[in-house]
Design a protein around this motif. Structure first.
Motif, PDB file in Angstrom:
ATOM      1  N   ARG A 189      60.017  42.979  43.746  1.00 15.70           N
ATOM      2  CA  ARG A 189      59.381  43.518  45.025  1.00 15.70           C
ATOM      3  C   ARG A 189      58.425  42.506  45.768  1.00 15.70           C
ATOM      4  O   ARG A 189      57.995  42.731  46.575  1.00 15.70           O
ATOM      5  CB  ARG A 189      58.680  44.820  44.671  1.00 15.70           C
ATOM      6  CG  ARG A 189      59.663  45.865  44.697  1.00 15.70           C
ATOM      7  CD  ARG A 189      59.064  47.230  43.910  1.00 15.70           C
ATOM      8  NE  ARG A 189      59.952  48.091  43.839  1.00 15.70           N
ATOM      9  CZ  ARG A 189      61.044  48.159  43.156  1.00 15.70           C
ATOM     10  NH1 ARG A 189      61.339  47.170  42.247  1.00 15.70           N
ATOM     11  NH2 ARG A 189      61.911  49.193  43.129  1.00 15.70           N
ATOM     12  N   GLY A 190      58.688  41.112  45.455  1.00 14.83           N
ATOM     13  CA  GLY A 190      57.930  40.247  45.975  1.00 14.83           C
ATOM     14  C   GLY A 190      56.633  39.588  45.614  1.00 14.83           C
ATOM     15  O   GLY A 190      56.198  38.653  46.271  1.00 14.83           O
ATOM     16  N   PHE A 191      56.222  40.036  44.375  1.00 17.43           N
ATOM     17  CA  PHE A 191      55.259  39.450  43.924  1.00 17.43           C
ATOM     18  C   PHE A 191      55.329  38.370  43.080  1.00 17.43           C
ATOM     19  O   PHE A 191      56.258  38.167  42.453  1.00 17.43           O
ATOM     20  CB  PHE A 191      54.271  40.415  42.904  1.00 17.43           C
ATOM     21  CG  PHE A 191      53.462  41.498  43.249  1.00 17.43           C
ATOM     22  CD1 PHE A 191      52.331  41.525  43.765  1.00 17.43           C
ATOM     23  CD2 PHE A 191      54.280  42.621  43.919  1.00 17.43           C
ATOM     24  CE1 PHE A 191      51.559  42.650  44.381  1.00 17.43           C
ATOM     25  CE2 PHE A 191      53.720  43.806  44.514  1.00 17.43           C
ATOM     26  CZ  PHE A 191      51.992  43.639  44.493  1.00 17.43           C
ATOM     27  N   GLU A 192      54.383  37.129  43.453  1.00 18.03           N
ATOM     28  CA  GLU A 192      54.594  35.884  42.733  1.00 18.03           C
ATOM     29  C   GLU A 192      54.522  36.188  41.329  1.00 18.03           C
ATOM     30  O   GLU A 192      53.551  36.613  40.648  1.00 18.03           O
ATOM     31  CB  GLU A 192      53.719  34.846  43.506  1.00 18.03           C
ATOM     32  CG  GLU A 192      53.961  34.364  44.885  1.00 18.03           C
ATOM     33  CD  GLU A 192      55.279  33.542  45.079  1.00 18.03           C
ATOM     34  OE1 GLU A 192      55.839  33.163  43.969  1.00 18.03           O
ATOM     35  OE2 GLU A 192      55.788  33.559  46.118  1.00 18.03           O
ATOM     36  N   ALA A 193      55.337  35.214  40.404  1.00 15.60           N
ATOM     37  CA  ALA A 193      55.041  35.474  38.965  1.00 15.60           C
ATOM     38  C   ALA A 193      53.710  34.916  38.393  1.00 15.60           C
ATOM     39  O   ALA A 193      53.205  35.698  37.603  1.00 15.60           O
ATOM     40  CB  ALA A 193      56.208  34.444  38.517  1.00 15.60           C
ATOM     41  N   ASP A 194      53.166  33.978  39.081  1.00 19.86           N
ATOM     42  CA  ASP A 194      51.801  33.652  38.627  1.00 19.86           C
ATOM     43  C   ASP A 194      50.713  34.511  38.896  1.00 19.86           C
ATOM     44  O   ASP A 194      49.640  34.333  38.589  1.00 19.86           O
ATOM     45  CB  ASP A 194      51.738  31.985  38.716  1.00 19.86           C
ATOM     46  CG  ASP A 194      51.661  31.790  40.270  1.00 19.86           C
ATOM     47  OD1 ASP A 194      52.026  32.606  40.998  1.00 19.86           O
ATOM     48  OD2 ASP A 194      51.449  30.790  40.478  1.00 19.86           O
ATOM     49  N   HIS A 195      50.992  35.503  39.958  1.00 16.50           N
ATOM     50  CA  HIS A 195      50.146  36.412  40.356  1.00 16.50           C
ATOM     51  C   HIS A 195      50.085  37.844  39.511  1.00 16.50           C
ATOM     52  O   HIS A 195      49.701  38.732  40.199  1.00 16.50           O
ATOM     53  CB  HIS A 195      50.041  36.722  41.842  1.00 16.50           C
ATOM     54  CG  HIS A 195      49.733  35.509  42.654  1.00 16.50           C
ATOM     55  ND1 HIS A 195      49.970  35.550  44.006  1.00 16.50           N
ATOM     56  CD2 HIS A 195      49.267  34.433  42.355  1.00 16.50           C
ATOM     57  CE1 HIS A 195      49.621  34.195  44.250  1.00 16.50           C
ATOM     58  NE2 HIS A 195      49.014  33.572  43.296  1.00 16.50           N
ATOM     59  N   VAL A 196      51.017  37.937  38.545  1.00 12.92           N
ATOM     60  CA  VAL A 196      51.012  39.132  37.777  1.00 12.92           C
ATOM     61  C   VAL A 196      50.825  38.564  36.494  1.00 12.92           C
ATOM     62  O   VAL A 196      51.416  37.775  35.625  1.00 12.92           O
ATOM     63  CB  VAL A 196      52.698  39.602  37.868  1.00 12.92           C
ATOM     64  CG1 VAL A 196      52.651  40.729  36.838  1.00 12.92           C
ATOM     65  CG2 VAL A 196      53.024  40.061  39.045  1.00 12.92           C
ATOM     66  N   ARG A 197      49.915  39.369  35.737  1.00 13.20           N
ATOM     67  CA  ARG A 197      49.441  38.835  34.662  1.00 13.20           C
ATOM     68  C   ARG A 197      49.057  40.014  33.435  1.00 13.20           C
ATOM     69  O   ARG A 197      48.516  41.091  34.070  1.00 13.20           O
ATOM     70  CB  ARG A 197      47.707  38.276  34.462  1.00 13.20           C
ATOM     71  CG  ARG A 197      47.725  36.883  35.554  1.00 13.20           C
ATOM     72  CD  ARG A 197      46.401  36.642  35.771  1.00 13.20           C
ATOM     73  NE  ARG A 197      46.012  35.318  36.720  1.00 13.20           N
ATOM     74  CZ  ARG A 197      46.028  35.374  37.941  1.00 13.20           C
ATOM     75  NH1 ARG A 197      45.909  36.782  38.295  1.00 13.20           N
ATOM     76  NH2 ARG A 197      46.235  34.406  38.630  1.00 13.20           N
ATOM     77  N   THR A 198      49.377  39.979  32.335  1.00  8.69           N
ATOM     78  CA  THR A 198      49.121  41.128  31.404  1.00  8.69           C
ATOM     79  C   THR A 198      48.289  40.558  30.261  1.00  8.69           C
ATOM     80  O   THR A 198      48.512  39.458  29.618  1.00  8.69           O
ATOM     81  CB  THR A 198      50.630  41.297  31.031  1.00  8.69           C
ATOM     82  OG1 THR A 198      51.411  41.613  31.928  1.00  8.69           O
ATOM     83  CG2 THR A 198      50.614  42.822  30.054  1.00  8.69           C
ATOM     84  N   TYR A 199      47.485  41.524  29.646  1.00 13.91           N
ATOM     85  CA  TYR A 199      46.740  41.091  28.530  1.00 13.91           C
ATOM     86  C   TYR A 199      46.735  42.310  27.591  1.00 13.91           C
ATOM     87  O   TYR A 199      46.923  43.563  28.052  1.00 13.91           O
ATOM     88  CB  TYR A 199      45.114  41.003  29.039  1.00 13.91           C
ATOM     89  CG  TYR A 199      44.866  40.126  30.165  1.00 13.91           C
ATOM     90  CD1 TYR A 199      44.639  38.655  29.815  1.00 13.91           C
ATOM     91  CD2 TYR A 199      44.983  40.354  31.261  1.00 13.91           C
ATOM     92  CE1 TYR A 199      44.521  37.596  30.897  1.00 13.91           C
ATOM     93  CE2 TYR A 199      44.622  39.452  32.435  1.00 13.91           C
ATOM     94  CZ  TYR A 199      44.495  38.198  32.066  1.00 13.91           C
ATOM     95  OH  TYR A 199      44.336  37.230  33.167  1.00 13.91           O
ATOM     96  N   ALA A 200      46.788  42.095  26.269  1.00 15.60           N
ATOM     97  CA  ALA A 200      46.806  42.963  25.363  1.00 15.60           C
ATOM     98  C   ALA A 200      45.577  43.059  24.392  1.00 15.60           C
ATOM     99  O   ALA A 200      45.619  41.972  23.859  1.00 15.60           O
ATOM    100  CB  ALA A 200      48.056  43.123  24.602  1.00 15.60           C
ATOM    101  N   ASP A 201      45.105  44.156  24.229  1.00 20.54           N
ATOM    102  CA  ASP A 201      43.839  44.214  23.208  1.00 20.54           C
ATOM    103  C   ASP A 201      44.116  45.271  22.108  1.00 20.54           C
ATOM    104  O   ASP A 201      44.825  46.472  22.427  1.00 20.54           O
ATOM    105  CB  ASP A 201      42.770  44.533  23.605  1.00 20.54           C
ATOM    106  CG  ASP A 201      42.269  43.091  24.773  1.00 20.54           C
ATOM    107  OD1 ASP A 201      41.848  42.245  24.082  1.00 20.54           O
ATOM    108  OD2 ASP A 201      42.369  43.217  25.764  1.00 20.54           O
ATOM    109  N   ALA A 202      43.569  45.087  20.847  1.00 24.57           N
ATOM    110  CA  ALA A 202      43.656  46.210  19.900  1.00 24.57           C
ATOM    111  C   ALA A 202      42.992  47.283  19.851  1.00 24.57           C
ATOM    112  O   ALA A 202      43.111  48.275  19.264  1.00 24.57           O
ATOM    113  CB  ALA A 202      43.582  45.271  18.304  1.00 24.57           C
ATOM    114  N   ASP A 203      41.721  47.261  20.505  1.00 21.51           N
ATOM    115  CA  ASP A 203      41.152  48.277  20.739  1.00 21.51           C
ATOM    116  C   ASP A 203      40.004  48.444  22.025  1.00 21.51           C
ATOM    117  O   ASP A 203      40.179  47.510  22.539  1.00 21.51           O
ATOM    118  CB  ASP A 203      39.970  48.182  19.186  1.00 21.51           C
ATOM    119  CG  ASP A 203      39.208  47.336  19.221  1.00 21.51           C
ATOM    120  OD1 ASP A 203      38.683  46.803  20.144  1.00 21.51           O
ATOM    121  OD2 ASP A 203      39.291  46.667  18.124  1.00 21.51           O
TER     122      ASP A 203
END
Length: 488
Positions: free
Chosen positions: A66-80
């Motif tokens: 949908r047009g968002f730049e790849a380096d402007h989409v960030r994902t973080y994962a945490d255990a708790d």
């Protein structure tokens, strides 16, 4: 150490404008940061199909489409929740970096959307339904017992303060799966609630057994197995989930018990049962052997498996419990499959349909309104035996890869899952609307719903119901599973 699942950047990058044009294509330079829990399970076939990692990938793909730049989409994962709340707090503080005006607003922040799925404690019982299951983080009156979990409360408070600061600065906040007590987001996405899981399976049973045409003179026999662990580290969370799941089941199936057209072989549910009696149908579900033994006891079956008790349907709640039920039915020598019941479909028809060779076109064979009239003693014995040892409808949830062979051969009639692709697609549309400064009113999948006393734009898509008849269109064609994983 919790590591980003996707590209990670610093908010010290030059502030982008809202859109740019690249090779004739409009690209959004707004940003989306997703804060998700770590996946509960390791790679295995005996676990729910959907995971947070899969959801992150699907949403990222949709955002980029949908047009968002790849380096402007960030994902973080945490255990708790504790680690996640610190990460969200640090991200918001770094993003603002003293750039707010006297009113606390940041002009650049208006193009930023934070997507947060709270990393709520996941118990052994709840995780069998999948990563996306909604849990109750409310304390006090809404909890099963009035206890105080200080670390959890501190994490919730930290998360709410950080997200409140983000909203004040102009960022948009979308909360996924589990709502945060005391915090009102710009939008909420309900992926999979316990009540919806219960309703789904009860509706599957009502439809397949054609309960609306059943008479109390020839009733159906149904058992409900509700997994629940008394010694859970988070007993109040387990209890809240089990209670809600049974409420969903009973909302749909209860009227049939009250009218007398459905009975329970174990009598654990009766015409006088209410949604508050959920503990009556709970089972320990630590392993499939224990589930099989409990199911045997529900039917009153001897250890040698001689004789049969009529059972027409089993709501097993998730595919792990359903597997234990199937093992029990096999050990007790029940015959046939769910494919033989309303309508009559052969296993060959099912396999052909899944492989794409033919459609299922079979006529329904309704049960008589009354039980068969007595004949000679031998005729009565044969009729009773045929009805009593017939394989029942077994429902589950999670779309485990390990459950697919049982679904193909009709031993487990149905499963369910969250439509990951549809939710990811629509979440991307919400983020796009925020980036453009548009209202969510124009999105037909968003409605105003109550969230802790506040009206909040909410997305809640229907769960997918999957049986052998639609496995190809719902699971194989979209790419959730392969033909090989379906056992074909």
């Amino acid at each position: 150490m919790a590591l980003p699942l996707g590209a990670c950047g610093s908010r010290s990058d030059p502030a982008p404008t809202n859109t740019i044009t690249v090779a004739g294509e409009t690209r959004f330079t707004g940003s989306v940061a997703m804060f998700l829990p770590n996946d509960v399970f390791t790679v295995s076939q005996d676990v729910p199909l959907n995971s947070w990692h899969d959801f992150a990938d699907a949403t990222t793909d949709s955002l980029e489409d949908r047009g968002f730049e790849a380096d402007h989409v960030r994902t973080y994962a945490d255990a708790d929740l504790e680690r996640q709340s610190h990460r969200v707090q640090d991200y918001v503080v770094d993003a603002l970096d003293g750039s707010t005006d006297s009113a606390g607003a940041d002009p650049d922040a208006q193009s930023m959307t934070l997507v947060v799925a709270p990393a709520a404690p996941m118990t052994d019982t709840v995780k069998r339904y999948g990563d996306y299951a909604t849990q109750s983080l409310a304390q006090g009156a809404d909890a099963e017992k009035n206890t105080t979990d200080a670390p959890l409360d501190e994490s919730l408070s930290r998360m709410s303060r950080a997200l409140g600061l983000a909203k004040k600065a102009g960022m948009h906040v979308v909360v996924l799966a589990t709502p945060l007590p005391g915090f009102t987001p710009d939008a909420f996405v309900s992926l999979c609630s316990a009540r919806e899981i219960g309703r789904l399976q009860a509706r599957q049973l009502v439809s397949k057994l054609q309960l609306d045409s059943v008479s109390r003179y020839n009733p159906k026999y149904i058992e409900i197995l509700l997994p629940y662990t008394e010694d859970s580290d988070h007993l109040e969370l387990d209890a809240a989930f089990a209670r809600e799941a049974f409420s969903g089941v009973w909302e749909v199936i209860g009227p049939y018990f009250r009218s007398g057209v459905v009975l329970s072989p174990s009598m654990k549910t009766t015409a006088s049962t209410t949604a508050q009696d959920w503990r009556d149908v709970t089972i320990e579900a630590a392993d499939t052997d224990g589930i099989e033994e409990e199911f045997r006891q529900r039917l009153g079956q001897p250890a040698n498996g001689e004789g049969h008790v009529r059972i027409d349907g089993v709501i097993a709640m998730n595919d792990y419990v359903a597997n234990g039920v199937v093992k029990g039915l096999n050990a007790l020598k029940y015959t046939g499959s769910a494919a033989d019941i309303n309508p009559s479909i052969t296993i060959g028809d099912i396999v052909g349909n899944i492989a794409g060779r033919q459609d299922l076109q079979k006529s329904r064979v309704p049960d008589p309104k009354r039980a068969p009239s007595p004949g000679t003693p031998e005729e009565v014995r044969q009729k009773n035996q045929k009805a009593q040892n017939r394989w029942p409808i077994v429902t589950g949830f999670g779309a485990y890869i390990s459950a697919m062979p049982n679904i193909v051969n009709g031993k487990q009639w149905a499963t369910g899952l969250v439509d990951r692709f549809a939710n990811a697609t629509n979440l991307a549309r919400m983020c796009m609307a925020f980036a453009q400064g548009d209202s969510l009113d124009s999105l037909d999948f968003v409605s105003m719903q109550d969230l802790y006393g506040q009206n909040v734009p909410t997305m809640s898509l229907p769960l997918l119901s999957v049986s052998a008849g639609n496995m190809k269109t719902e699971l194989i064609d979209p790419g959730y599973i392969t033909l090989a994983e379906a056992g074909l």
